[in-house]
Design an enzyme around this catalytic site. Structure first.
Site, PDB file in Angstrom:
ATOM      1  N   ALA A   1      -6.121   2.560  -0.188  1.00  0.00           N
ATOM      2  CA  ALA A   1      -5.221   3.484   0.540  1.00  0.00           C
ATOM      3  C   ALA A   1      -5.039   2.988   1.964  1.00  0.00           C
ATOM      4  CB  ALA A   1      -5.780   4.899   0.525  1.00  0.00           C
ATOM      5  N   GLY A   2      -4.723   1.695   2.104  1.00  0.00           N
ATOM      6  CA  GLY A   2      -4.448   1.125   3.426  1.00  0.00           C
ATOM      7  C   GLY A   2      -2.950   1.146   3.671  1.00  0.00           C
TER       8      GLY A   2
ATOM      9  N   HIS B   1      16.427  16.548  26.506  1.00  0.00           N
ATOM     10  CA  HIS B   1      16.336  17.671  25.578  1.00  0.00           C
ATOM     11  C   HIS B   1      17.638  17.799  24.816  1.00  0.00           C
ATOM     12  CE1 HIS B   1      15.340  21.591  23.983  1.00  0.00           C
ATOM     13  NE2 HIS B   1      16.547  22.019  24.360  1.00  0.00           N
TER      14      HIS B   1
ATOM     15  N   ALA C   1       2.580  -8.427  12.656  1.00  0.00           N
ATOM     16  CA  ALA C   1       3.568  -9.437  13.019  1.00  0.00           C
ATOM     17  C   ALA C   1       3.730  -9.546  14.535  1.00  0.00           C
ATOM     18  CB  ALA C   1       4.911  -9.091  12.367  1.00  0.00           C
TER      19      ALA C   1
ATOM     20  N   GLU D   1      -9.143   4.766  -3.426  1.00  0.00           N
ATOM     21  CA  GLU D   1      -9.662   4.235  -2.161  1.00  0.00           C
ATOM     22  C   GLU D   1     -11.190   4.290  -2.191  1.00  0.00           C
ATOM     23  OE1 GLU D   1      -8.675   2.833   0.879  1.00  0.00           O
ATOM     24  OE2 GLU D   1     -10.824   2.920   1.298  1.00  0.00           O
TER      25      GLU D   1
ATOM     26  N   VAL E   1      -6.099  -4.334  -1.136  1.00  0.00           N
ATOM     27  CA  VAL E   1      -7.414  -4.064  -0.537  1.00  0.00           C
ATOM     28  C   VAL E   1      -7.652  -4.927   0.696  1.00  0.00           C
ATOM     29  CG1 VAL E   1      -8.464  -3.234  -2.677  1.00  0.00           C
ATOM     30  CG2 VAL E   1      -8.510  -5.690  -2.165  1.00  0.00           C
ATOM     31  N   GLY E   2      -6.592  -5.371   1.331  1.00  0.00           N
ATOM     32  CA  GLY E   2      -6.712  -6.171   2.546  1.00  0.00           C
ATOM     33  C   GLY E   2      -6.216  -7.582   2.330  1.00  0.00           C
TER      34      GLY E   2
HETATM   35  P1  FAD Z   1       2.491 -15.405   7.864  1.00  0.00           P
HETATM   36  O1  FAD Z   1       3.623 -14.482   8.053  1.00  0.00           O
HETATM   37  O2  FAD Z   1       1.627 -15.217   6.681  1.00  0.00           O
HETATM   38  O3  FAD Z   1       3.125 -16.859   7.848  1.00  0.00           O
HETATM   39  C1  FAD Z   1       2.380 -17.993   7.633  1.00  0.00           C
HETATM   40  C2  FAD Z   1       3.291 -19.062   7.055  1.00  0.00           C
HETATM   41  O4  FAD Z   1       2.598 -20.284   7.051  1.00  0.00           O
HETATM   42  C3  FAD Z   1       3.732 -18.802   5.622  1.00  0.00           C
HETATM   43  O5  FAD Z   1       5.097 -19.049   5.490  1.00  0.00           O
HETATM   44  C4  FAD Z   1       2.938 -19.829   4.821  1.00  0.00           C
HETATM   45  O6  FAD Z   1       3.618 -20.263   3.662  1.00  0.00           O
HETATM   46  C5  FAD Z   1       2.828 -20.945   5.825  1.00  0.00           C
HETATM   47  N1  FAD Z   1       1.697 -21.844   5.621  1.00  0.00           N
HETATM   48  C6  FAD Z   1       0.400 -21.525   5.434  1.00  0.00           C
HETATM   49  N2  FAD Z   1      -0.365 -22.631   5.364  1.00  0.00           N
HETATM   50  C7  FAD Z   1       0.487 -23.666   5.514  1.00  0.00           C
HETATM   51  C8  FAD Z   1       0.310 -25.059   5.542  1.00  0.00           C
HETATM   52  N3  FAD Z   1      -0.895 -25.616   5.415  1.00  0.00           N
HETATM   53  N4  FAD Z   1       1.399 -25.836   5.703  1.00  0.00           N
HETATM   54  C9  FAD Z   1       2.637 -25.296   5.837  1.00  0.00           C
HETATM   55  N5  FAD Z   1       2.854 -23.979   5.828  1.00  0.00           N
HETATM   56  C10 FAD Z   1       1.793 -23.178   5.665  1.00  0.00           C
HETATM   57  N6  FAD Z   1       3.139  -6.309  10.075  1.00  0.00           N
HETATM   58  C11 FAD Z   1       3.770  -5.578  11.006  1.00  0.00           C
HETATM   59  O7  FAD Z   1       3.544  -5.793  12.205  1.00  0.00           O
HETATM   60  N7  FAD Z   1       4.650  -4.596  10.654  1.00  0.00           N
HETATM   61  C12 FAD Z   1       4.924  -4.305   9.362  1.00  0.00           C
HETATM   62  O8  FAD Z   1       5.715  -3.416   9.073  1.00  0.00           O
HETATM   63  C13 FAD Z   1       4.269  -5.068   8.354  1.00  0.00           C
HETATM   64  N8  FAD Z   1       4.510  -4.827   7.048  1.00  0.00           N
HETATM   65  C14 FAD Z   1       3.900  -5.595   6.111  1.00  0.00           C
HETATM   66  C15 FAD Z   1       4.151  -5.320   4.768  1.00  0.00           C
HETATM   67  C16 FAD Z   1       3.534  -6.057   3.782  1.00  0.00           C
HETATM   68  C17 FAD Z   1       3.826  -5.751   2.348  1.00  0.00           C
HETATM   69  C18 FAD Z   1       2.662  -7.124   4.144  1.00  0.00           C
HETATM   70  C19 FAD Z   1       2.021  -7.967   3.095  1.00  0.00           C
HETATM   71  C20 FAD Z   1       2.395  -7.397   5.473  1.00  0.00           C
HETATM   72  C21 FAD Z   1       3.009  -6.631   6.463  1.00  0.00           C
HETATM   73  N9  FAD Z   1       2.748  -6.855   7.812  1.00  0.00           N
HETATM   74  C22 FAD Z   1       3.370  -6.084   8.756  1.00  0.00           C
HETATM   75  C23 FAD Z   1       1.832  -7.906   8.262  1.00  0.00           C
HETATM   76  C24 FAD Z   1       2.632  -9.139   8.694  1.00  0.00           C
HETATM   77  O9  FAD Z   1       3.425  -9.569   7.606  1.00  0.00           O
HETATM   78  C25 FAD Z   1       1.689 -10.242   9.137  1.00  0.00           C
HETATM   79  O10 FAD Z   1       0.835  -9.762  10.146  1.00  0.00           O
HETATM   80  C26 FAD Z   1       2.482 -11.417   9.682  1.00  0.00           C
HETATM   81  O11 FAD Z   1       3.367 -11.924   8.721  1.00  0.00           O
HETATM   82  C27 FAD Z   1       1.531 -12.527  10.149  1.00  0.00           C
HETATM   83  O12 FAD Z   1       2.281 -13.569  10.669  1.00  0.00           O
HETATM   84  P2  FAD Z   1       1.737 -15.075  10.648  1.00  0.00           P
HETATM   85  O13 FAD Z   1       2.835 -15.896  11.199  1.00  0.00           O
HETATM   86  O14 FAD Z   1       0.404 -15.124  11.254  1.00  0.00           O
HETATM   87  O15 FAD Z   1       1.523 -15.418   9.119  1.00  0.00           O
HETATM   88  P1  NAD Z   2      -5.713  -2.511   4.703  1.00  0.00           P
HETATM   89  O1  NAD Z   2      -6.873  -3.144   5.351  1.00  0.00           O
HETATM   90  O2  NAD Z   2      -4.725  -1.781   5.493  1.00  0.00           O
HETATM   91  O3  NAD Z   2      -6.231  -1.481   3.608  1.00  0.00           O
HETATM   92  C1  NAD Z   2      -7.053  -1.841   2.543  1.00  0.00           C
HETATM   93  C2  NAD Z   2      -7.695  -0.585   1.993  1.00  0.00           C
HETATM   94  O4  NAD Z   2      -8.327  -0.918   0.776  1.00  0.00           O
HETATM   95  C3  NAD Z   2      -8.769  -0.007   2.919  1.00  0.00           C
HETATM   96  O5  NAD Z   2      -8.568   1.365   3.064  1.00  0.00           O
HETATM   97  C4  NAD Z   2     -10.062  -0.337   2.190  1.00  0.00           C
HETATM   98  O6  NAD Z   2     -11.081   0.603   2.430  1.00  0.00           O
HETATM   99  C5  NAD Z   2      -9.608  -0.318   0.751  1.00  0.00           C
HETATM  100  N1  NAD Z   2     -10.438  -1.097  -0.183  1.00  0.00           N
HETATM  101  C6  NAD Z   2     -11.014  -2.302   0.045  1.00  0.00           C
HETATM  102  N2  NAD Z   2     -11.668  -2.715  -1.084  1.00  0.00           N
HETATM  103  C7  NAD Z   2     -11.465  -1.754  -2.021  1.00  0.00           C
HETATM  104  C8  NAD Z   2     -11.872  -1.601  -3.371  1.00  0.00           C
HETATM  105  N3  NAD Z   2     -12.604  -2.536  -3.991  1.00  0.00           N
HETATM  106  N4  NAD Z   2     -11.505  -0.483  -4.038  1.00  0.00           N
HETATM  107  C9  NAD Z   2     -10.746   0.471  -3.413  1.00  0.00           C
HETATM  108  N5  NAD Z   2     -10.345   0.373  -2.135  1.00  0.00           N
HETATM  109  C10 NAD Z   2     -10.689  -0.726  -1.450  1.00  0.00           C
HETATM  110  O7  NAD Z   2      -5.055  -3.673   3.828  1.00  0.00           O
HETATM  111  P2  NAD Z   2      -3.649  -3.766   3.104  1.00  0.00           P
HETATM  112  O8  NAD Z   2      -3.057  -2.444   2.868  1.00  0.00           O
HETATM  113  O9  NAD Z   2      -3.878  -4.689   1.963  1.00  0.00           O
HETATM  114  O10 NAD Z   2      -2.779  -4.514   4.177  1.00  0.00           O
HETATM  115  C11 NAD Z   2      -3.211  -5.766   4.729  1.00  0.00           C
HETATM  116  C12 NAD Z   2      -2.795  -5.892   6.147  1.00  0.00           C
HETATM  117  O11 NAD Z   2      -1.392  -6.096   6.229  1.00  0.00           O
HETATM  118  C13 NAD Z   2      -3.059  -4.647   6.965  1.00  0.00           C
HETATM  119  O12 NAD Z   2      -4.353  -4.661   7.507  1.00  0.00           O
HETATM  120  C14 NAD Z   2      -2.044  -4.717   8.034  1.00  0.00           C
HETATM  121  O13 NAD Z   2      -2.587  -5.421   9.122  1.00  0.00           O
HETATM  122  C15 NAD Z   2      -0.920  -5.512   7.417  1.00  0.00           C
HETATM  123  N6  NAD Z   2       0.203  -4.590   7.117  1.00  0.00           N
HETATM  124  C16 NAD Z   2       0.764  -3.931   8.163  1.00  0.00           C
HETATM  125  C17 NAD Z   2       1.790  -3.045   7.928  1.00  0.00           C
HETATM  126  C18 NAD Z   2       2.382  -2.307   9.068  1.00  0.00           C
HETATM  127  O14 NAD Z   2       2.148  -2.695  10.197  1.00  0.00           O
HETATM  128  N7  NAD Z   2       3.146  -1.257   8.847  1.00  0.00           N
HETATM  129  C19 NAD Z   2       2.245  -2.823   6.634  1.00  0.00           C
HETATM  130  C20 NAD Z   2       1.623  -3.505   5.606  1.00  0.00           C
HETATM  131  C21 NAD Z   2       0.602  -4.404   5.865  1.00  0.00           C
END
Ligand code: FAD
Ligand code: NAD
Length: 474
Positions: A189-190, A451, A327, A211, A277-278
């Site tokens: 439930a993250g 307002h 991001a 969760e 789960v992260g």
């Molecule tokens: P990434 O975006 O993971 O980019 C890394 C890139 O490096 C990838 O394209 C990968 O293919 C490439 N790469 C890796 N290793 C190599 C290599 N050796 N050679 C060449 N290329 C390589 N964050 C928010 O702030 N707001 C949100 O609303 C939000 N929503 C999310 C929703 C979901 C479903 C998920 C999964 C994540 C979300 N996040 C959100 C988290 C956000 O996507 C990440 O924090 C962010 O993308 C991290 O950026 P980064 O550039 O570090 O890595």
């Molecule tokens: P998360 O860390 O947000 O949540 C994971 C949840 O899974 C936690 O509540 C944890 O206690 C639970 N969990 C872990 N192991 C478990 C198990 N074995 N069984 C049941 N529950 C378990 O991770 P996420 O939802 O996978 O997202 C990953 C990361 O991506 C986030 O930490 C966040 O930084 C980023 N993200 C950000 C946004 C946003 O900014 N709106 C949206 C999506 C993702």
């Protein structure tokens, strides 16, 4: 400078990496970016997790599903009715894919206009700031004065619930279902579980979220998490806390999940199972022998507060280093590092990073929670105000939620601002600015707010701070 020599090479083209490459180029440095992400069409798709399978596509689907839920559940209150509303999941997913393509293509254009050289392939850091790039046309070696590692993160996989891309999926799969699953199971439930669970629930799925932890949204302020849990439950999200999943068996078309909670061992069957789960740092295969770059026990690249790895000219930013996986955190780190490389005063304030969960109501916060203030022994005072008493929220029919302001008991300096309610993803920016400028609750209270707007909830919460009890340091 020879063709294969750069001032800066960035490995990873996500929001941390591509922003770093562009900023470096804007500052007059010769920059290259290597990225391996392949889009649905088999071509390079820049933008990493965020643009391809994260922030942007999830928000597109959240918006589509919100429109549908408004039509099916909320428009009636406004006197608006529609006969037999339907959803076409293919069109919805197609719209999402179009948005993704528009943005990933946009980065390619930004690279061109800023003269960033783009490589499609896998990058590996070698000794002496050399970088090996392996693409479909073979391997080549580049050299740079500075290398920025920005390889991002990948989903954590549970050993008993391996992703198969069909029945047991990660975020990638859950953004691409071809129809609404009747029963969707979510482990975790993250942020992802709640956002993507909300998408499919709004479209008609029965969603059960399992969760492991006993507390809901442990990172959020407790008062805010309580309201969010109540609202999600009202909407029909079945969130089971303290649920330890031990087995997930995929049969032909369904998944049987076994878990244990306060009611003992239980079994549930789902049509799809999302495991959220992260995420973990994606650093496997990134570092060649003898580079000197260290990783911690979680595979994250070790860096100091300036994202320097301790090796001359090697930096790391974004999800592959410590700190929240967001991001905007990665992008700001990318800008900071590019500016430091260019000899400027790059800086980042890790204490005031906004967090947003794009559910309905939205959840947003910045700074310390009340619990963190208590644990740190900081004397504080709080003030809060409900959206149910805000005219604009009532007019919008979106009255659930509140704003909570925490400030220092002696100096009144803002310590944290926490919100759950309508459009708080936007409202939190005011708190971020106030905190960045070292503002006080009184500052927020004295600023004129229009307002009727939702921002009046921030104003009112700040005004209410002084009237509340002061919590002494432990
Ligand atoms: P990434 O975006 O993971 O980019 C890394 C890139 O490096 C990838 O394209 C990968 O293919 C490439 N790469 C890796 N290793 C190599 C290599 N050796 N050679 C060449 N290329 C390589 N964050 C928010 O702030 N707001 C949100 O609303 C939000 N929503 C999310 C929703 C979901 C479903 C998920 C999964 C994540 C979300 N996040 C959100 C988290 C956000 O996507 C990440 O924090 C962010 O993308 C991290 O950026 P980064 O550039 O570090 O890595
Ligand atoms: P998360 O860390 O947000 O949540 C994971 C949840 O899974 C936690 O509540 C944890 O206690 C639970 N969990 C872990 N192991 C478990 C198990 N074995 N069984 C049941 N529950 C378990 O991770 P996420 O939802 O996978 O997202 C990953 C990361 O991506 C986030 O930490 C966040 O930084 C980023 N993200 C950000 C946004 C946003 O900014 N709106 C949206 C999506 C993702």
């Amino acid at each position: 400078m020879s063709e294969n020599k750069y001032d800066v090479i960035v490995i990873g083209g996500g929001p941390a990496g591509y922003v770093a490459a562009i900023r470096a180029a804007q500052l007059g440095l010769k920059a290259a970016c290597i990225d391996a992400f392949e889009g649905k069409d088999g071509k390079q798709a820049l933008g990493g997790t965020c643009l391809n399978v994260g922030c942007i596509p999830s928000k597109a689907m959240l918006d589509s599903s919100r429109q549908f839920e408004n039509l099916t559940s909320h428009f009636g209150d406004h006197g608006i009715t529609a006969k037999d509303p339907k959803i076409d999941v293919k069109t919805m997913v197609g719209r999402k894919d179009k948005i993704v393509k528009q943005f990933t293509g946009g980065i390619g254009m930004l690279f061109k206009s800023n003269k960033v050289t783009s490589f499609f392939g896998t990058g590996k850091l070698l000794k002496g700031n050399k970088v090996e790039v392996t693409g479909s046309d073979g391997t080549q070696t580049l050299e740079a004065a500075n290398v920025i590692l920005a390889s991002g993160s990948v989903p954590v996989e549970l050993p008993f619930a391996k992703f198969d891309g069909k029945l047991v999926v990660d975020n990638v799969g859950a953004l691409d279902f071809d129809k609404v699953p009747k029963r969707l199971g979510v482990i975790g439930a993250g942020v992802i579980g709640l956002e993507l669970g909300s998408v499919w629930r709004r479209l008609g799925a029965e969603v059960t979220v399992l969760e492991a932890m006993p507390d809901f949204l442990a990172a959020a302020d407790k008062d805010i998490a309580k309201v969010a849990a109540r609202e999600f439950k009202k909407q029909g999200l079945d969130i089971r806390l303290g649920a330890k999943v031990s087995k997930a068996e995929a049969r032909k078309t369904v998944v049987d999940v076994t878990f244990e909670d306060k009611d003992g061992e239980q079994k549930m069957t789902f049509d799809k199972l999302l495991v959220a789960v992260g995420r973990r740092a994606n650093t496997e295969g990134l570092l060649g022998d003898g580079t000197g770059v260290k990783t911690d026990e979680r595979g994250r690249i070790e860096v100091d507060e300036h994202c320097w790895t301790g090796v001359d000219g090697v930096w790391a930013v974004g999800d592959c280093v410590r700190g929240p996986m967001l991001a905007h955190k990665g992008s700001e780190e990318g800008i900071m590092v590019a500016e430091l490389i260019a000899g400027k005063a790059g800086h980042m304030d890790y204490d005031v990073i906004p967090w947003v969960i794009y559910t309905e109501p939205e959840v947003a916060w910045t700074g310390k929670t009340e619990q963190q203030c208590k644990d740190a022994g900081i004397p504080y005072k709080t003030g809060s105000f409900p959206f149910s008493a805000i005219g604009r929220a009532v007019a919008m029919n979106e009255t659930a939620g509140q704003v909570k302001v925490i400030s220092h008991a002696e100096t009144d300096r803002l310590l944290g601002v926490h919100m759950v309610g309508p459009c708080v993803s936007e409202l939190i920016a005011e708190a971020v600015v106030a905190m960045e400028f070292k503002g006080s609750a009184e500052d927020l209270a004295r600023i004129v707010h229009a307002h009727p707007t939702l921002s009046e909830a921030v104003h009112e919460a700040a005004l209410s701070v002084d009237k509340r009890a002061i919590h002494k340091a432990n």
